[in-house]
Design a protein around this motif. Structure first.
Motif, short mmCIF file in Angstrom:
data_model
loop_
_atom_site.label_atom_id
_atom_site.label_comp_id
_atom_site.label_asym_id
_atom_site.label_seq_id
_atom_site.Cartn_x
_atom_site.Cartn_y
_atom_site.Cartn_z
N UNK A 18 1.62 9.75 -10.31
CA UNK A 18 0.99 8.52 -10.34
C UNK A 18 1.19 7.84 -8.66
N UNK A 19 0.01 7.60 -8.30
CA UNK A 19 0.00 7.05 -6.76
C UNK A 19 -0.90 5.88 -7.02
N UNK A 20 -0.59 4.73 -6.30
CA UNK A 20 -1.24 3.51 -6.39
C UNK A 20 -1.21 3.03 -5.03
N UNK A 21 -2.43 2.40 -4.39
CA UNK A 21 -2.67 1.61 -2.94
C UNK A 21 -3.08 0.33 -3.50
N UNK A 22 -2.27 -0.77 -3.02
CA UNK A 22 -2.59 -2.08 -3.32
C UNK A 22 -2.85 -2.76 -1.97
N UNK A 23 -3.77 -3.34 -2.21
CA UNK A 23 -4.37 -4.33 -0.70
C UNK A 23 -3.84 -5.71 -0.86
N UNK A 24 -3.66 -6.25 0.15
CA UNK A 24 -3.58 -7.79 0.26
C UNK A 24 -3.98 -8.30 1.30
N UNK A 27 -3.49 10.71 7.35
CA UNK A 27 -4.63 9.75 7.70
C UNK A 27 -4.47 8.66 6.75
N UNK A 28 -4.59 7.24 7.18
CA UNK A 28 -4.81 6.05 6.55
C UNK A 28 -6.00 5.17 7.27
N UNK A 29 -6.63 4.77 6.27
CA UNK A 29 -8.03 4.35 6.86
C UNK A 29 -8.33 2.86 6.26
N UNK A 30 -9.09 2.10 6.85
CA UNK A 30 -9.72 0.94 6.11
C UNK A 30 -11.27 1.05 6.08
N UNK A 31 -11.97 0.87 5.14
CA UNK A 31 -13.42 0.84 4.82
C UNK A 31 -13.72 -0.59 4.48
N UNK A 61 -15.98 -6.56 1.02
CA UNK A 61 -14.97 -6.08 0.37
C UNK A 61 -14.15 -4.94 1.25
N UNK A 62 -13.00 -5.01 1.47
CA UNK A 62 -12.38 -4.19 2.32
C UNK A 62 -11.37 -3.13 1.56
N UNK A 101 -7.47 2.11 -2.84
CA UNK A 101 -7.31 0.88 -3.41
C UNK A 101 -8.27 0.11 -3.90
N UNK A 102 -7.94 -1.08 -4.52
CA UNK A 102 -9.00 -1.59 -5.60
C UNK A 102 -9.87 -2.83 -4.62
N UNK A 103 -9.54 -2.94 -3.47
CA UNK A 103 -10.58 -3.75 -2.65
C UNK A 103 -9.89 -5.07 -2.35
N UNK A 104 -10.32 -5.68 -1.51
CA UNK A 104 -9.76 -7.13 -1.08
C UNK A 104 -11.01 -7.67 -0.37
N UNK A 105 -11.20 -9.01 -0.95
CA UNK A 105 -12.60 -9.49 -0.47
C UNK A 105 -12.14 -10.39 0.92
#
Length: 120
Positions: free
Chosen positions: A1-7, A33-37, A92-93, A111-115
């Protein structure tokens, strides 16, 4: 199980700054690679910034000179420092990472996104 959590998202005035963070956790053996969309209302998701495992970076033209992506490989984290924010940066990032899990499988995770809202 992998989780990506943004803040780090929030509301900021034009010209202001925000720092987004994303932490990957779980069954991770290695990180590539790690990215921001980001995705603005009514628009397609777009790549904002990317960083490889050796630290090479790439930016969308719209954010060059204003945003900086960085990572901490030991902590499986990626950050996005956003300066001189404009209303058109409102979106939303999402954090995205290509990860190798202990079962030796590469997959892309989100990740779930952060506004982020830039408004006066």
């Amino acid at each position: 199980q992998v989780q990506l959590v943004e803040s780090g998202g929030g509301v900021v005035q034009p010209g202001g700054s925000l720092r987004l963070s994303c932490a990957a956790s779980g069954n991770i053996f290695s990180t590539n690679d790690m990215n921001w969309y980001r995705q603005a209302p009514g628009k397609q998701r777009e790549l904002v910034a990317a960083i490889t495992s050796d630290g090479s970076t790439n930016y969308a033209d719209s954010v060059k000179g204003r945003f900086t992506i960085s990572r901490d490989n030991a902590k499986n984290t990626v950050h996005l420092q956003m300066n001189s924010l404009k209303p058109e940066d409102t979106a939303v990032y999402y954090c995205n990472a290509k990860l190798l899990t202990f079962d030796r499988r590469w997959n892309s995770y989100w990740g779930q996104g952060t506004r982020v809202t830039v408004s006066s």
